[in-house]
Write a protein that holds these residues in place. Structure first.
Motif, PDB file in Angstrom:
ATOM      1  N   GLU A   1      94.924  42.406 -25.811  1.00  0.00           N
ATOM      2  CA  GLU A   1      94.708  41.298 -26.831  1.00  0.00           C
ATOM      3  C   GLU A   1      95.615  41.070 -27.609  1.00  0.00           C
ATOM      4  N   GLN A   2      94.994  39.902 -28.227  1.00  0.00           N
ATOM      5  CA  GLN A   2      95.561  39.425 -29.614  1.00  0.00           C
ATOM      6  C   GLN A   2      95.922  39.220 -31.057  1.00  0.00           C
ATOM      7  N   HIS A   3      96.955  39.735 -32.072  1.00  0.00           N
ATOM      8  CA  HIS A   3      96.015  39.342 -33.458  1.00  0.00           C
ATOM      9  C   HIS A   3      96.685  39.374 -34.029  1.00  0.00           C
ATOM     10  N   LEU A   4      96.366  38.400 -34.861  1.00  0.00           N
ATOM     11  CA  LEU A   4      97.203  37.615 -36.063  1.00  0.00           C
ATOM     12  C   LEU A   4      96.958  38.304 -37.165  1.00  0.00           C
TER      13      LEU A   4
ATOM     14  N   ARG B   1     102.234  37.606 -38.431  1.00  0.00           N
ATOM     15  CA  ARG B   1     103.371  37.610 -36.948  1.00  0.00           C
ATOM     16  C   ARG B   1     101.494  37.869 -36.249  1.00  0.00           C
ATOM     17  N   VAL B   2     101.742  37.447 -35.012  1.00  0.00           N
ATOM     18  CA  VAL B   2     101.568  38.361 -33.540  1.00  0.00           C
ATOM     19  C   VAL B   2     102.030  38.956 -33.013  1.00  0.00           C
TER      20      VAL B   2
ATOM     21  N   ASP C   1      94.045  42.262 -40.365  1.00  0.00           N
ATOM     22  CA  ASP C   1      94.167  42.494 -39.016  1.00  0.00           C
ATOM     23  C   ASP C   1      93.140  41.113 -38.536  1.00  0.00           C
ATOM     24  N   ALA C   2      93.359  39.709 -37.989  1.00  0.00           N
ATOM     25  CA  ALA C   2      92.378  38.741 -37.200  1.00  0.00           C
ATOM     26  C   ALA C   2      92.970  38.582 -35.729  1.00  0.00           C
ATOM     27  N   PRO C   3      91.431  38.521 -35.774  1.00  0.00           N
ATOM     28  CA  PRO C   3      91.384  38.426 -34.211  1.00  0.00           C
ATOM     29  C   PRO C   3      92.197  36.432 -33.476  1.00  0.00           C
TER      30      PRO C   3
END
Length: 784
Positions: free
Chosen positions: A309-312, A301-302, A328-330
């Motif tokens: 800042e958003q993370h995938l 989920r995002v 946690d990926a950018p």
């Protein structure tokens, strides 16, 4: 047709307060009503002409062009959105696939490290010397335990992963540590952890590990992962626990080396408690794992962190313990790829839309030319028909309500000519009954009709007319075969809004009665008859209530309230007007104000209740003649007036009976009955024996005895016997059989049953309680 998005517009409140209370400024009020009603009639008469004029301002060519354009634009927009959504989903699944692969491998390496620690714990737990001391620690001295400590310590001294190890012996409640020696559990520095293990017992999951901060004596605090194993392994019940504390930083250092991965973007938490096991950036884990569903084994989920800042985020739940692995990926990497795709989709959609715009204009221009002349010729005909609609509309509605329709197809055509188009095939009838505070005024009735007629179309298709006795009738066009709860709720809210408007503007409250839903025009008259049945029960309806015929037919089962009749008759015989009115209030609260559905049966029940009560009083020789007619119930306009009418009727009846009641003689009879009971309670007596003694009938004696003492004679006798038996129970030389005979019972079984009914315990339990209160128990004497 429901229009929930619209808000009902109230008329202006000019002079509303003065009219709501008293019509003091009569000319001004009449002027206000005339102006408003004239405006309403003008609006109804010219509404068709306005619609035609508006249609003239919107050329037919423009309508055709818009229709063709919509047929192009909507498919393009839908296809573009669906294609972009598919690309977005595909890209996310790709990111999630790679992340899940890394997390699965990390989870397997964690399992290998944990297995090594478990093997070490199993090796210790299989030590025979240790198991012998677990079975019987009392036969060994401190030297034997010291040797066991040295043996375990030598095995872990070279292992830098293990921080400390200790064994808890459950039988002697002591702890053996590898570093400090022997402790009592109450003095052990890690007592809280041992207490937690012991309290969980067999319910604890052996694959769960607790991450915590450990402070050992003078050493600094250390973050450790604690592994607890019950000892011995072959025993059903644990005789102790082996606790292995490994260094948290060394554990994850080894894990990273084994996995050959960078753990900077990996977080591990416990799914059952939410406790953080490992996090690369303190605090960021909360934004990453919050809201992970309990039923999902993996997913992504995002999320947005504290810096915006958003993370995938991708997560996997461990299969052998409660740990959750999170990566946690950018989100920027994913977003860049999607931006490129988004602009490609928009360029293609824009090109197709422009081409469709040109094609739509050319096609609409070609189709419009043959119809242009016909449209202009029909505009004058339409305008004339629209202006004549208000003249015949009310008459057509009146004919439909009263079933004066011969030809259904003809009436359909006439309705269309009058501007009444019903889109649905199901109809219901609404009857509105205004409750005027003063004498009914025809102009005021027309004003009420205008307000209701203008407000109804915001909820459903509706058309109305004036009925007899100042009532208003409306045909409602419903898009379903029955009123479901959702539609009834919306209609109730809307009608309440109309009622509030009328009360604010005119000071008038109205009652709404809705008949059932029926198919086609032929069912309108049936729904009208059903709505009239509801209005026939207006004496049981609130002055601003909304009642559906469907509710009245929901439950026709109504048991006659015989207990209320008996209670009301008893209070009237006692000439207690206050209690009699209280009984009436309770009846209205239970049957009327609780919206009991069977209102037609309720009218019959009320008349039967009062008639039977009066008949019962008449049979007992009372004169029930008062200055009110019971049949005037039907004239009450609402349930509040009905409540006041019956309360006045009962009050006058109680006053009438009070004038006839002479309580002096009754008091003498009750006193003689009490004297007889108190002198013969030890004998077997009945109500007939008491009545013969005082010279009255049993029923009359019971009635005046209860009125005077609050209890029937037999209950008074029973309570007296129980009171005497309690005095005899305090004397230990009497048995229960003897006591039962002394207080008037033929056998001990009856005595025990009545004693427990009134005291809540048996006579034997009561006697034990008395003895216990007289002398302290042995434990109290010795202080134990």
């Amino acid at each position: 047709m429901e229009k929930d998005e619209k808000m009902m517009q109230r008329p202006p409140r000019a002079h509303a307060p003065s009219h709501a209370k008293k019509r003091v400024s009569f000319p001004n009020i009449e002027l206000m009503m005339n102006n408003r009603f004239a405006a309403a009639l003008r609006k109804a008469a010219h509404s068709g002409g306005k619609r035609v004029a508006q249609s003239n301002r919107k050329p037919f060519l423009y309508k055709m062009f818009v229709s063709y354009l919509i047929t192009v634009f909507i498919p393009v927009a839908v296809i573009s959105v669906m294609y972009y959504y598919h690309l977005s989903k595909e890209k996310k699944e790709e990111f999630e696939k790679y992340a899940l692969t890394d997390l699965q491998y990390l989870m397997s390496q964690t399992r290998m490290v944990v297995d090594n620690i478990d093997n070490l714990a199993v090796q210790f737990s299989m030590n025979p010397n240790l198991n012998e001391k677990l079975m019987n620690p009392f036969v060994y001295d401190i030297y034997d335990f010291q040797q066991l400590k040295e043996t375990i310590r030598n095995q872990i001294s070279t292992n830098r992963l293990i921080y400390s190890l200790y064994v808890f012996f459950k039988l002697n409640d002591k702890v053996l540590t590898t570093g400090e020696g022997f402790y009592r559990r109450a003095e052990f520095y890690d007592k809280a952890f041992i207490d937690g293990i012991a309290s969980r017992g067999p319910a604890a999951n052996p694959n769960d590990y607790e991450v915590r901060r450990l402070h050992r004596n003078m050493d600094p605090e250390v973050d450790v992962i604690s592994f607890a194993k019950p000892l011995p392994l072959t025993s059903k019940d644990a005789l102790g626990y082996l606790v292995v504390n490994v260094k948290k930083d060394v554990f994850f250092e080894i894990l990273g080396k084994m996995a050959g991965a960078d753990l900077s973007n990996v977080y591990i938490v416990r799914g059952d408690t939410g406790e953080t096991v490992y996090e690369s950036q303190p605090g960021a884990i909360r934004a990453s794992i919050g809201g992970i569903p309990a039923s999902s084994a993996s997913g992504s989920r995002v999320v947005t962190d504290e810096r915006g800042e958003q993370h995938l985020v991708t997560y996997v739940k461990s299969r052998f313990n409660s740990w959750i692995y999170v990566m946690d990926a950018p989100y920027s990497a994913y977003q860049q790829g999607m931006d490129v795709k988004k602009w490609e989709v928009l360029r293609i959609a824009l090109l197709v839309t422009i081409l469709g715009l040109i094609a739509s204009y050319m096609l609409s221009l070609r189709m419009y030319r043959p119809w242009k002349r016909i449209v202009r010729e029909n505009e004058q005909i339409k305008l004339a028909m629209e202006q004549n609609k208000p003249i015949v509309k009310h008459r057509l509605i009146y004919m439909l309500l009263n079933d004066h329709v011969v030809d259904t197809e003809l009436i359909r055509t006439q309705l269309l000519q009058a501007g009444l188009y019903f889109a649905y095939e199901y109809f219901a009838v609404l009857i509105v009954v205004p409750n005027y505070q003063e004498e009914k005024d025809s102009q005021l009735s027309l004003m009420v009709f205008s307000i209701v007629e203008n407000a109804l179309p915001e909820l459903v298709w509706a058309a109305g007319t004036m009925l007899e006795h100042g009532q208003l009738g409306f045909i409602l066009n419903i898009g379903r075969a029955d009123f479901d709860q959702d539609l009834k709720t919306k209609m109730t809210e809307h009608f309440n809004g109309i009622n509030a408007m009328l009360q604010t503007e005119l000071g008038i409250s109205v009652q709404f009665a809705v008949g059932g839903c029926h198919f086609h025009y032929a069912g309108i008259s049936q729904s009208y008859l059903e709505a009239k049945r509801v209005i026939a029960c207006k004496a049981l309806i609130n002055k601003n209530d909304i009642v559906f015929m469907q509710e009245m037919e929901a439950d026709t089962r109504l048991e006659y309230p015989l207990h209320i009749q008996k209670e009301l008759a008893g209070h009237l015989i006692a000439a207690n007007a206050e209690l009699a009115e209280s009984t009436v209030d309770a009846f209205f609260k239970q049957y009327i104000y609780s919206r009991y559905d069977s209102r037609e049966r309720l009218l019959e029940t009320i008349l039967m209740l009062l008639s039977n009560t009066i008949h019962e009083l008449y049979q007992q020789g009372y004169d029930t003649t008062i200055g009110m007619n019971l049949l005037d119930i039907s004239k009450c306009p609402n349930n509040e007036e009905l409540h006041r009418f019956i309360s006045r009727y009962v009050h006058m009846l109680a006053t009438r009976l009070g004038d006839q009641l002479d309580k002096t003689g009754d008091n003498v009879y009750v006193a003689k009955a009490v004297e007889y009971i108190e002198s013969h309670f030890h004998s077997v007596i009945s109500i007939a024996d008491i009545a013969d003694y005082v010279g009255l009938s049993s029923s009359y004696l019971s009635r005046i005895f209860k009125m005077e003492t609050g209890k029937p004679p037999l209950e008074y006798l029973t309570r007296l016997r129980i009171a005497r038996s309690k005095e005899l129970l305090a004397v230990s030389r009497y048995s229960l059989q003897e006591i039962s005979g002394l207080v008037g019972y033929q056998d001990a079984h009856s005595f025990i049953r009545f004693f427990k009914k009134y005291e809540g315990i048996t006579p034997g339990e009561y006697r034990k309680k008395l003895l216990k209160n007289k002398s302290p128990l042995p434990d109290e004497q010795t202080g134990v």
